[in-house]
Scaffold this motif. Sequence first.
Motif, PDB file in Angstrom:
ATOM      1  N   LEU A 193      30.643 -77.755 -23.575  1.00 29.26           N
ATOM      2  CA  LEU A 193      29.341 -77.992 -23.220  1.00 29.26           C
ATOM      3  C   LEU A 193      28.323 -76.928 -24.286  1.00 29.26           C
ATOM      4  O   LEU A 193      28.777 -75.945 -24.794  1.00 29.26           O
ATOM      5  CB  LEU A 193      29.129 -77.419 -21.765  1.00 29.26           C
ATOM      6  CG  LEU A 193      29.593 -78.052 -20.947  1.00 29.26           C
ATOM      7  CD1 LEU A 193      29.252 -77.579 -19.338  1.00 29.26           C
ATOM      8  CD2 LEU A 193      29.019 -79.704 -20.603  1.00 29.26           C
ATOM      9  N   THR A 194      27.165 -77.526 -24.428  1.00 29.67           N
ATOM     10  CA  THR A 194      25.944 -76.688 -25.163  1.00 29.67           C
ATOM     11  C   THR A 194      25.463 -75.709 -24.290  1.00 29.67           C
ATOM     12  O   THR A 194      25.291 -75.965 -22.923  1.00 29.67           O
ATOM     13  CB  THR A 194      25.356 -77.449 -26.084  1.00 29.67           C
ATOM     14  OG1 THR A 194      24.441 -78.288 -24.755  1.00 29.67           O
ATOM     15  CG2 THR A 194      25.941 -78.633 -26.899  1.00 29.67           C
ATOM     16  N   ILE A 195      24.723 -74.862 -24.726  1.00 27.21           N
ATOM     17  CA  ILE A 195      23.833 -73.995 -23.941  1.00 27.21           C
ATOM     18  C   ILE A 195      23.035 -74.733 -23.000  1.00 27.21           C
ATOM     19  O   ILE A 195      22.700 -74.328 -21.994  1.00 27.21           O
ATOM     20  CB  ILE A 195      23.497 -72.830 -24.791  1.00 27.21           C
ATOM     21  CG1 ILE A 195      24.415 -71.827 -25.494  1.00 27.21           C
ATOM     22  CG2 ILE A 195      22.197 -71.909 -23.958  1.00 27.21           C
ATOM     23  CD1 ILE A 195      23.819 -70.735 -26.357  1.00 27.21           C
ATOM     24  N   ASP A 196      22.329 -75.701 -23.889  1.00 26.48           N
ATOM     25  CA  ASP A 196      21.191 -76.399 -23.253  1.00 26.48           C
ATOM     26  C   ASP A 196      21.741 -77.203 -22.008  1.00 26.48           C
ATOM     27  O   ASP A 196      21.055 -77.483 -20.786  1.00 26.48           O
ATOM     28  CB  ASP A 196      20.657 -77.387 -24.148  1.00 26.48           C
ATOM     29  CG  ASP A 196      19.704 -76.691 -25.299  1.00 26.48           C
ATOM     30  OD1 ASP A 196      19.310 -75.532 -24.884  1.00 26.48           O
ATOM     31  OD2 ASP A 196      19.435 -77.203 -26.446  1.00 26.48           O
ATOM     32  N   GLU A 197      22.815 -77.839 -22.238  1.00 27.65           N
ATOM     33  CA  GLU A 197      23.786 -78.599 -21.126  1.00 27.65           C
ATOM     34  C   GLU A 197      23.876 -77.740 -20.140  1.00 27.65           C
ATOM     35  O   GLU A 197      23.669 -78.024 -18.930  1.00 27.65           O
ATOM     36  CB  GLU A 197      24.939 -79.104 -21.519  1.00 27.65           C
ATOM     37  CG  GLU A 197      24.640 -80.436 -22.641  1.00 27.65           C
ATOM     38  CD  GLU A 197      25.897 -80.940 -23.350  1.00 27.65           C
ATOM     39  OE1 GLU A 197      25.771 -82.091 -23.744  1.00 27.65           O
ATOM     40  OE2 GLU A 197      26.719 -80.056 -23.662  1.00 27.65           O
ATOM     41  N   VAL A 198      24.394 -76.370 -20.167  1.00 28.45           N
ATOM     42  CA  VAL A 198      24.844 -75.494 -19.265  1.00 28.45           C
ATOM     43  C   VAL A 198      23.703 -75.248 -18.416  1.00 28.45           C
ATOM     44  O   VAL A 198      23.467 -75.369 -17.209  1.00 28.45           O
ATOM     45  CB  VAL A 198      25.479 -74.129 -19.770  1.00 28.45           C
ATOM     46  CG1 VAL A 198      25.471 -73.185 -18.875  1.00 28.45           C
ATOM     47  CG2 VAL A 198      26.740 -74.761 -20.178  1.00 28.45           C
TER      48      VAL A 198
END
Length: 99
Positions: A50-55
Motif C-alpha cells: 500500500l502507499t502512505i496515502d492509501e493507508v
Amino acid sequence: MIENQKIRPAQVIGPLGEPLTLESLPPPNTTRWVVRRKAEVVAAVNGGLLTIDEVCERYSLTLEEFASWQRAVDRSGMQGLRVTRIQHYRDLYERQQKY
C-alpha cells in the motif's frame, strides 16, 4: 503503457515473519490499534503493498500519525509502538543523538 503502471507485490513479509496480503491486513474500520496491527500496516507500506496515502485513507489516519509509527519502528522496532513506552524510547533516542 506497462511502464506507467505501478507493479505491486501480492504479499510482503510482516513484522513477525508471516506473509501479509491486502486481505490479511487489519480491516478498514479498525479503531483499536495494538502494536501488531500498527507494525503490519507499516510493513505493508515499507514493502510496497500500500502507499502512505492509501493507508491514511483506508484507516482514517493522519500523515503525522502514520509517520510516527514508521519512526517508532525504525528506531526501536515493534516495542517502540507501545503507547506506554513512547516517552521512554523518545528520550532514549534523543540522548543517543546528543553523543
